[in-house]
Design a protein around this motif. Structure first.
Motif: not given
Length: 210
Positions: A85-104
């Protein structure tokens, strides 16, 4: 690491929205003030520069992530489940957190690289400390082989760092399901080694900043 206040959050929320629309280089402090609905001088009470505003958006993501990781660490159940849970969360939470400006993100990290790298060690120290506690408890219970929990925690983070936003291409940042599937595959391989009754001694890892 990051102390949240109402005004700070308003400013950081505004900065994140603007970076998503304008990108880092085209976003100005005047833009942030207007978007946040505060005076420009109010921003400077909390942040000395645009760079610091954006770095603090990352600080906030990591602070919120750390709270989630502590929740996973304290959850009931087998050690392997909590590590997963910890290892998957650290990846996906960051991914979701920057989704709004991922292109930049490429532009953002290129602009902030020295300052970001200075903070990144602190971010990983927080995460490795949380994970090391789970590994230590699991080793005592005989559920995982982790006689050196801190070193093991750092290696586990290194193994999943390739899936964090700064390491992904713009194309990969648009494919959450693929990133999630890769995270699970990597974590299962790591757990296979940890849950064996005998594992080779782990030498001290060295974090190489990119």
């Amino acid at each position: 690491m990051f102390e949240m206040t109402g005004t700070k959050d308003l400013i950081l929320d505004a900065a994140e929205r603007l970076i998503g629309v304008l990108g880092y280089s085209k976003t100005t402090m005047d833009d942030v003030a207007r978007e946040a609905g505060v005076a420009k001088r109010t921003i400077y009470v909390h942040f000395p520069s645009k760079e610091e505003v954006v770095l603090c958006t990352i600080d906030r993501i990591v602070a919120r992530l750390a709270d989630r990781l502590r929740g996973h660490a304290a959850a009931p159940g087998p050690t392997a489940d909590r590590i997963r849970s910890i290892l998957v969360e650290r990846v996906l939470y960051r991914f979701d957190s920057v989704r709004g400006y991922s292109h930049g993100l490429d532009e953002l990290f290129a602009s902030l690289r020295p300052a970001y790298l200075a903070r990144r060690g602190e971010y990983f120290a927080i995460e490795s400390g949380i994970l090391a506690g789970v590994l230590s408890d699991g080793h005592k219970l005989g559920e995982v082989h982790a006689p050196e929990p801190q070193s093991t925690a750092e290696l586990l983070l290194l193994a999943t760092n390739s899936l964090l936003p700064y390491a992904l291409s713009a194309k990969e940042l648009g494919r959450r399901k693929d990133v999630e599937a890769r995270a699970h595959r990597i974590v299962e391989l790591l757990l296979h080694g940890l849950c064996r009754s005998e594992s080779p001694r782990i030498s001290e890892p060295h974090f190489h900043e990119r």
